[in-house]
Design a protein around this motif. Structure first.
Motif, PDB file in Angstrom:
ATOM      1  N   GLY A   1       1.465  -1.229  -0.189  1.00  0.00           N
ATOM      2  CA  GLY A   1      -0.228  -0.171  -0.494  1.00  0.00           C
ATOM      3  C   GLY A   1       0.498   1.187  -0.158  1.00  0.00           C
ATOM      4  O   GLY A   1       1.785   1.570  -0.172  1.00  0.00           O
TER       5      GLY A   1
ATOM      6  N   GLY B   1      -8.730   4.912   3.398  1.00  0.00           N
ATOM      7  CA  GLY B   1      -8.268   4.791   0.929  1.00  0.00           C
ATOM      8  C   GLY B   1      -9.847   4.171   0.970  1.00  0.00           C
ATOM      9  O   GLY B   1     -11.096   4.757   1.825  1.00  0.00           O
ATOM     10  N   SER B   2     -10.437   3.638  -0.065  1.00  0.00           N
ATOM     11  CA  SER B   2     -11.882   3.022  -0.643  1.00  0.00           C
ATOM     12  C   SER B   2     -11.653   2.018  -0.180  1.00  0.00           C
ATOM     13  O   SER B   2     -11.611   0.906  -1.043  1.00  0.00           O
ATOM     14  CB  SER B   2     -11.919   3.852  -1.857  1.00  0.00           C
ATOM     15  OG  SER B   2     -13.146   3.649  -2.404  1.00  0.00           O
TER      16      SER B   2
ATOM     17  N   THR C   1      -8.351  -3.795  -0.245  1.00  0.00           N
ATOM     18  CA  THR C   1      -8.818  -2.357  -0.073  1.00  0.00           C
ATOM     19  C   THR C   1      -7.591  -1.756  -0.404  1.00  0.00           C
ATOM     20  O   THR C   1      -6.371  -2.187   0.333  1.00  0.00           O
ATOM     21  CB  THR C   1      -8.826  -2.653   1.003  1.00  0.00           C
ATOM     22  OG1 THR C   1      -9.928  -2.917   0.954  1.00  0.00           O
ATOM     23  CG2 THR C   1      -9.602  -0.744   0.801  1.00  0.00           C
ATOM     24  N   PRO C   2      -6.796  -0.863  -1.377  1.00  0.00           N
ATOM     25  CA  PRO C   2      -6.323  -0.042  -1.385  1.00  0.00           C
ATOM     26  C   PRO C   2      -6.540   1.168  -0.266  1.00  0.00           C
ATOM     27  O   PRO C   2      -6.848   1.844   0.616  1.00  0.00           O
ATOM     28  CB  PRO C   2      -6.169   1.475  -2.446  1.00  0.00           C
ATOM     29  CG  PRO C   2      -8.185   1.037  -2.843  1.00  0.00           C
ATOM     30  CD  PRO C   2      -7.952  -0.134  -1.966  1.00  0.00           C
ATOM     31  N   ARG C   3      -5.137   1.197   0.502  1.00  0.00           N
ATOM     32  CA  ARG C   3      -4.520   2.002   1.836  1.00  0.00           C
ATOM     33  C   ARG C   3      -3.192   2.022   1.892  1.00  0.00           C
ATOM     34  O   ARG C   3      -2.301   1.869   1.526  1.00  0.00           O
ATOM     35  CB  ARG C   3      -5.269   0.735   2.785  1.00  0.00           C
ATOM     36  CG  ARG C   3      -4.059  -0.802   2.865  1.00  0.00           C
ATOM     37  CD  ARG C   3      -4.536  -1.286   4.226  1.00  0.00           C
ATOM     38  NE  ARG C   3      -5.867  -1.908   3.865  1.00  0.00           N
ATOM     39  CZ  ARG C   3      -6.954  -2.360   4.914  1.00  0.00           C
ATOM     40  NH1 ARG C   3      -7.074  -1.729   5.409  1.00  0.00           N
ATOM     41  NH2 ARG C   3      -8.039  -3.179   3.724  1.00  0.00           N
TER      42      ARG C   3
ATOM     43  N   ALA D   1     -12.908   7.982  -0.392  1.00  0.00           N
ATOM     44  CA  ALA D   1     -12.309   7.522   0.357  1.00  0.00           C
ATOM     45  C   ALA D   1     -11.967   7.647   2.138  1.00  0.00           C
ATOM     46  O   ALA D   1     -12.880   8.701   1.856  1.00  0.00           O
ATOM     47  CB  ALA D   1     -10.227   7.734   0.276  1.00  0.00           C
TER      48      ALA D   1
ATOM     49  N   THR E   1      -3.366   8.693  -5.590  1.00  0.00           N
ATOM     50  CA  THR E   1      -3.899   7.778  -4.881  1.00  0.00           C
ATOM     51  C   THR E   1      -3.806   6.401  -3.797  1.00  0.00           C
ATOM     52  O   THR E   1      -2.651   6.472  -3.908  1.00  0.00           O
ATOM     53  CB  THR E   1      -5.562   6.925  -5.810  1.00  0.00           C
ATOM     54  OG1 THR E   1      -5.113   6.586  -6.594  1.00  0.00           O
ATOM     55  CG2 THR E   1      -6.145   8.437  -6.176  1.00  0.00           C
ATOM     56  N   PRO E   2      -4.342   6.271  -2.871  1.00  0.00           N
ATOM     57  CA  PRO E   2      -3.987   5.396  -1.964  1.00  0.00           C
ATOM     58  C   PRO E   2      -4.195   3.825  -3.067  1.00  0.00           C
ATOM     59  O   PRO E   2      -4.542   3.275  -4.078  1.00  0.00           O
ATOM     60  CB  PRO E   2      -4.703   4.848  -0.434  1.00  0.00           C
ATOM     61  CG  PRO E   2      -5.955   6.093  -0.943  1.00  0.00           C
ATOM     62  CD  PRO E   2      -5.423   7.558  -2.214  1.00  0.00           C
TER      63      PRO E   2
ATOM     64  N   HIS F   1      -3.513   0.730  -3.885  1.00  0.00           N
ATOM     65  CA  HIS F   1      -3.668  -1.948  -3.112  1.00  0.00           C
ATOM     66  C   HIS F   1      -2.790  -2.483  -3.925  1.00  0.00           C
ATOM     67  O   HIS F   1      -2.198  -3.379  -3.322  1.00  0.00           O
ATOM     68  CB  HIS F   1      -4.546  -2.074  -4.885  1.00  0.00           C
ATOM     69  CG  HIS F   1      -6.324  -1.857  -5.161  1.00  0.00           C
ATOM     70  ND1 HIS F   1      -6.370  -0.854  -5.522  1.00  0.00           N
ATOM     71  CD2 HIS F   1      -7.144  -2.581  -4.530  1.00  0.00           C
ATOM     72  CE1 HIS F   1      -7.819  -0.814  -5.384  1.00  0.00           C
ATOM     73  NE2 HIS F   1      -8.484  -1.716  -4.648  1.00  0.00           N
TER      74      HIS F   1
ATOM     75  N   TYR G   1       0.680   5.493  -0.419  1.00  0.00           N
ATOM     76  CA  TYR G   1       0.140   6.895  -1.686  1.00  0.00           C
ATOM     77  C   TYR G   1       1.122   7.068  -2.596  1.00  0.00           C
ATOM     78  O   TYR G   1       2.354   6.611  -2.744  1.00  0.00           O
ATOM     79  CB  TYR G   1       0.239   8.040  -1.155  1.00  0.00           C
ATOM     80  CG  TYR G   1      -0.249   9.090  -0.898  1.00  0.00           C
ATOM     81  CD1 TYR G   1      -2.018   9.025  -0.772  1.00  0.00           C
ATOM     82  CD2 TYR G   1      -0.508  11.103  -1.266  1.00  0.00           C
ATOM     83  CE1 TYR G   1      -2.994  10.053  -1.469  1.00  0.00           C
ATOM     84  CE2 TYR G   1      -1.115  11.451  -1.326  1.00  0.00           C
ATOM     85  CZ  TYR G   1      -2.487  10.793  -1.379  1.00  0.00           C
ATOM     86  OH  TYR G   1      -3.844  11.406  -1.532  1.00  0.00           O
TER      87      TYR G   1
END
Length: 670
Positions: A496, A555-556, A533-535, A563, A508-509, A511, A498
């Motif tokens: 993960g 994240g989303s 989950t992207p984070r 997010a 974006t965050p 995956h 940024y």
């Protein structure tokens, strides 16, 4: 322990160690709470049981009387500074099952007991450590053994209960006044009891609990003596009837009663706590082994050491530790300087070093060192460069490597701390300036630094032997606010973060995850290894079975969703290279800590949720894949650190609330 013991003594020495001695053996041993180990410490001149052991103002320990052929009047001294034993003058009377109490003057009052013929004694005598001599101290009104003696706040000594001349359990009580050397009767117990336990409460009252009545029935009742009125009043009954048990005043002011014998349940493992504010008892965690005729000792850190005793069929060798604060957060000593986005590392000697961070006036160069044995912080010198958002890696040499971070701008500089000399020295700069990067100690002793630079994907390696930095290949994605975890096979999992575009604009965050292999020097990132989950600002914790727990962050949570702070968690399995969702946390967490406990569970604490700062904490159990609540921290904090102490407790240090750095710390007791 090394030896099986019952009817022994266990006493806390001035340096925090515990001396266990006697119990049908000449041997003695020392328990060191800092290391959790036992070591032999010479041999007493006699094998003793039913004796007393008393800590003198000099730090020496006085042993008196006891049960063994011909030794009932003998006494000896143990010196902790030399680990040696020596005999001192005999008492005037042979006695066992007696009591010994240290008076405010430093002299020791010995009362009652059983003589060589098996008869209870009314006599009392005084030991003077300055001369090593004994003198008469008058006589009790009632001969007694198996009684209790408690030094009151006034300096007088309350003696009560026990077995009398006819074998009956006594209700009478008497007071010894050291100023006059005289004995006077005071109000009697409501119930005669032999072998009770007693504790002096913070209020000055005395709690007497359990014991045997004249029919040899164990008692659940308890009563309170008030020195101001000389009277006894009943208080709440214990949950179990107990005799040959032990009780101890805890730092909280509550009284812990442990083990003993109950005619209905036999030998007890149960424990319970008395609350003087309510006069009631509540169940506490049971001991591992059932035991009576054991010993209880309060350690300097508030835990209780239980040693020896009789179990079903034999004397016991196992010792146990009880933590009254288990599952709770307790405030600890504050830092000298408030800080957040600092680092905290446990050094080889068990001390904790805190470095840098952001303080009231900006980036900090200062460091502080905690000695867990005393709980005190001390200054540990200044780095050459103030910094926060840096990394701190403990090297195999025991030195600490500090790399990068932020000051006025992103830093390349690196420095080392030597715990043996307490000094800081600069070492070679990194190839690139970095902040919010990761640093991972590899199996071969080198350190892998990854991410944290907007314009480059280059990772680099530090070799402590040469103090030289070299490139470690390009990551597949430039990132910061990510996590890095050393896998059991020696590879490093980066997850993960940024994403950063090559133009320096934040993306974006992520995956994506990637793995660095030190054997080949290459990075790999199969698409199948993407997280669910992207984070970013998440935690990644290596579990005992080799899997990695990733929890929380920002994240989303799904396609098309905005997010936010996440409660989701997932597991990476290195053997399959795959991710699987696990149950979500009970609350969202970002900028939190995740700490692996000794029992394999993971403690997640603090951080932020969508509403702001939080105090919540929870535990993840890999065996059941479940989260359970645990008590909240005492204060809101994020950007803090969490460090496992040698005791297994977790120390949360500093952090930030509403952009104000904290100096406070608190301990979690698993």
């Amino acid at each position: 322990m090394v030896e099986h013991r019952a009817l022994h003594s266990a006493i806390t020495l001035p340096d925090g160690r515990v001396l266990a001695a006697g119990g049908f053996t000449h041997s003695a041993e020392l328990y060191n709470p800092a290391t959790g180990t036992w070591n032999a410490t010479g041999q007493a001149s006699m094998a003793r049981s039913y004796h007393t052991a008393t800590l003198l103002p000099s730090g020496q320990v006085l042993f008196t009387g006891g049960s063994s052929s011909g030794l009932g009047a003998t006494t000896e001294l143990y010196d902790p500074t030399t680990g040696s034993w020596r005999t001192t003058n005999n008492m005037s009377t042979s006695r066992r099952s007696h009591t010994a109490a240290v008076l405010p003057s430093g002299r020791v009052l010995v009362t009652g007991g059983i003589d060589a013929s098996g008869n209870p004694l009314a006599s009392a005598e005084l030991y003077d450590p300055a001369t090593g001599s004994w003198s008469a101290a008058g006589s009790l009104a009632s001969a007694r053994s198996r009684h209790v003696a408690v030094v009151l706040a006034s300096g007088r000594v309350l003696v009560t209960g026990g077995t009398g001349a006819s074998g009956n359990s006594l209700a009478s009580a008497e007071l010894y006044d050291p100023a006059t050397g005289s004995w006077t009767s005071t109000g009697g117990l409501r119930v005669g009891r032999a072998q009770p336990a007693a504790a002096l409460l913070p209020s000055g009252k005395v709690l007497v609990l359990g014991g045997l009545d004249s029919a040899d029935n164990s008692l659940a009742s308890a009563e309170l003596y008030d020195p101001a009125t000389g009277s006894w009043q009943p208080t709440g009954d214990m949950l179990h009837r107990r005799s040959q048990h032990h009780a101890l005043l805890l730092p909280s002011g509550q009284v812990l009663a442990t083990g003993g014998y109950d005619p209905w349940f036999g030998i007890l493992a149960s424990t319970e706590s008395y609350d003087p504010a309510t006069g009631t008892w509540s169940a506490s965690a049971s001991m591992v082994e059932r035991r009576y005729r054991h010993a209880l000792t309060l350690l300097a850190d508030g835990r209780v050491l239980v040693t020896g005793g009789h179990g079903p069929g034999n004397q016991l060798v196992r010792a146990e530790l009880y933590d009254p604060d288990a599952g709770t957060w307790v405030s600890a000593a504050s830092l000298a300087t408030p800080r957040y986005r600092h680092t905290a590392n446990r050094l080889p000697d068990g001390q904790v070093l805190v470095t840098g961070g952001f303080g009231d006036s900006g980036p900090l160069a200062s460091s502080e060192r905690l000695a867990p044995s005393s709980g005190a912080w001390s200054a540990a010198g200044n780095m050459s460069t103030p910094r926060y958002a840096h990394t701190a890696t403990l090297l195999p040499s025991g030195k600490l490597l500090i790399a990068g971070g932020l000051a006025a701008s992103s830093l390349r500089s690196v420095e080392q701390y030597d715990p043996l000399t307490g000094t800081w020295t600069s070492t070679g700069d990194m190839l690139l300036p970095r902040h919010y990067h990761t640093a991972t100690l590899l199996a071969d002793g080198r350190v892998l630094v990854a991410g944290g630079n907007e314009s480059s994907r280059l990772a680099e390696l530090y070799d402590p032997a040469t103090r030289v930095w070299t490139g470690a290949g390009n990551m597949l994605t430039a990132r910061r606010y990510h996590a890095a975890t050393l896998l059991p096979d020696g590879r490093v999992l980066v997850s993960g973060g940024y994403g950063v575009s090559q133009t320096g604009q934040p993306a974006t965050p992520l995956h994506s995850v990637e793995v660095y292999d030190p054997a080949t020097g290459f990075w790999s990132a199969p698409y199948s290894m993407r997280m669910g989950t992207p984070r970013l600002d998440h935690t990644a914790t290596l579990l005992p079975d080799g899997r990695v727990l990733v929890a929380g962050g920002y994240g989303s949570p799904g396609v098309g969703q905005s997010a936010r702070v996440l409660e989701t968690a997932e597991i990476y399995n290195p053997s399959t290279g795959s991710w699987m969702p696990t149950r979500a946390m009970l609350a969202p967490h970002r900028n939190h800590t995740a700490t692996l406990l000794a029992d394999g569970r993971v403690l997640v604490a603090g951080g932020t949720d969508e509403a702001g700062m939080q105090t919540s904490a929870e535990l993840y159990d890999p065996a059941t894949s479940t989260w359970t609540p645990t008590p909240c921290m005492t204060l809101q904090r994020r950007y803090h650190t969490a460090t496992v102490l040698p005791s297994g407790r977790v120390l949360a240090i500093g952090g930030e609330q509403d952009f104000n750095p904290r100096a406070s710390t608190e301990r979690y007791h698993p």
